[in-house]
Design a protein around this motif. Structure first.
Motif, PDB file in Angstrom:
ATOM      1  N   LYS A   1       0.860  -1.191   0.000  1.00  0.00           N
ATOM      2  CA  LYS A   1       0.000   0.000   0.000  1.00  0.00           C
ATOM      3  C   LYS A   1       0.889   1.232   0.000  1.00  0.00           C
ATOM      4  O   LYS A   1       1.930   1.247   0.662  1.00  0.00           O
ATOM      5  CB  LYS A   1      -0.893   0.035   1.241  1.00  0.00           C
ATOM      6  CG  LYS A   1      -1.985  -0.990   1.249  1.00  0.00           C
ATOM      7  CD  LYS A   1      -2.839  -0.847   2.484  1.00  0.00           C
ATOM      8  CE  LYS A   1      -3.862  -1.975   2.501  1.00  0.00           C
ATOM      9  NZ  LYS A   1      -4.590  -2.040   3.735  1.00  0.00           N
ATOM     10  N   PRO A   2       0.492   2.277  -0.719  1.00  0.00           N
ATOM     11  CA  PRO A   2       1.277   3.509  -0.671  1.00  0.00           C
ATOM     12  C   PRO A   2       1.263   4.114   0.726  1.00  0.00           C
ATOM     13  O   PRO A   2       0.245   4.049   1.419  1.00  0.00           O
ATOM     14  CB  PRO A   2       0.600   4.423  -1.693  1.00  0.00           C
ATOM     15  CG  PRO A   2      -0.757   3.857  -1.902  1.00  0.00           C
ATOM     16  CD  PRO A   2      -0.690   2.407  -1.569  1.00  0.00           C
ATOM     17  N   GLN A   3       2.386   4.684   1.139  1.00  0.00           N
ATOM     18  CA  GLN A   3       2.519   5.233   2.487  1.00  0.00           C
ATOM     19  C   GLN A   3       2.608   6.763   2.512  1.00  0.00           C
ATOM     20  O   GLN A   3       2.339   7.378   3.522  1.00  0.00           O
ATOM     21  CB  GLN A   3       3.775   4.655   3.160  1.00  0.00           C
ATOM     22  CG  GLN A   3       3.745   3.143   3.280  1.00  0.00           C
ATOM     23  CD  GLN A   3       2.588   2.643   4.123  1.00  0.00           C
ATOM     24  OE1 GLN A   3       2.361   3.130   5.221  1.00  0.00           O
ATOM     25  NE2 GLN A   3       1.841   1.680   3.600  1.00  0.00           N
ATOM     26  N   VAL A   4       3.018   7.356   1.403  1.00  0.00           N
ATOM     27  CA  VAL A   4       3.240   8.804   1.363  1.00  0.00           C
ATOM     28  C   VAL A   4       2.032   9.473   0.707  1.00  0.00           C
ATOM     29  O   VAL A   4       1.725   9.218  -0.458  1.00  0.00           O
ATOM     30  CB  VAL A   4       4.531   9.154   0.590  1.00  0.00           C
ATOM     31  CG1 VAL A   4       4.769  10.656   0.571  1.00  0.00           C
ATOM     32  CG2 VAL A   4       5.727   8.417   1.185  1.00  0.00           C
ATOM     33  N   SER A   5       1.361  10.341   1.458  1.00  0.00           N
ATOM     34  CA  SER A   5       0.201  11.058   0.907  1.00  0.00           C
ATOM     35  C   SER A   5       0.670  12.121  -0.081  1.00  0.00           C
ATOM     36  O   SER A   5       1.848  12.504  -0.100  1.00  0.00           O
ATOM     37  CB  SER A   5      -0.604  11.713   2.026  1.00  0.00           C
ATOM     38  OG  SER A   5       0.101  12.828   2.548  1.00  0.00           O
ATOM     39  N   LEU A   6      -0.257  12.616  -0.857  1.00  0.00           N
ATOM     40  CA  LEU A   6       0.066  13.676  -1.814  1.00  0.00           C
ATOM     41  C   LEU A   6       0.627  14.898  -1.090  1.00  0.00           C
ATOM     42  O   LEU A   6       1.653  15.451  -1.485  1.00  0.00           O
ATOM     43  CB  LEU A   6      -1.176  14.047  -2.629  1.00  0.00           C
ATOM     44  CG  LEU A   6      -1.022  15.175  -3.645  1.00  0.00           C
ATOM     45  CD1 LEU A   6       0.078  14.863  -4.649  1.00  0.00           C
ATOM     46  CD2 LEU A   6      -2.336  15.418  -4.364  1.00  0.00           C
ATOM     47  N   THR A   7      -0.006  15.298  -0.008  1.00  0.00           N
ATOM     48  CA  THR A   7       0.467  16.459   0.746  1.00  0.00           C
ATOM     49  C   THR A   7       1.856  16.221   1.323  1.00  0.00           C
ATOM     50  O   THR A   7       2.728  17.089   1.240  1.00  0.00           O
ATOM     51  CB  THR A   7      -0.530  16.813   1.874  1.00  0.00           C
ATOM     52  OG1 THR A   7      -1.807  17.092   1.275  1.00  0.00           O
ATOM     53  CG2 THR A   7      -0.071  18.024   2.666  1.00  0.00           C
TER      54      THR A   7
END
Length: 104
Positions: A86-92
């Motif tokens: 799962k991706p861990q780094v949000s867009l922000t």
């Protein structure tokens, strides 16, 4: 009008690290890695404006779209993939990191 699925490079790298560590986990097939969330370009610009604290000088609609521009690209949800990675780094978080790295 473009809606894209932004994913941080470190999340892409982590996907490949997971594959190398346990290639048998995912069955053969096609996997689209992403957040499964679309964000339009204006929303990205608003996030940047909030982070840097000043307006961006953007001429929205100043150029026509090119014939090959992708107007919507969102990774589909995949239960098997979500169990594996799962991706861990949000867009922000990604934008914050980019701005911080650029200013150092």
């Amino acid at each position: 009008e473009q809606v894209l699925d932004f994913i941080h490079l470190s999340d892409v790298v982590q996907f490949f690290v997971n594959i190398v560590k346990s290639p048998e986990t995912l069955a053969e097939g096609e996997y689209h890695i992403g957040t499964s969330k679309g964000t339009n370009i204006r929303a990205v610009a608003e996030i940047v404006q909030q982070i840097i604290g000043c307006p961006l000088n953007i001429n929205w609609g100043g150029r026509d779209y090119r014939p090959l521009d992708v107007m919507s690209a969102i990774a589909p949800q995949n239960k098997k993939l979500n169990e594996f990675w799962k991706p861990q780094v949000s867009l922000t978080q990604g934008i914050l990191s980019l701005i911080k790295d650029t200013n150092e």
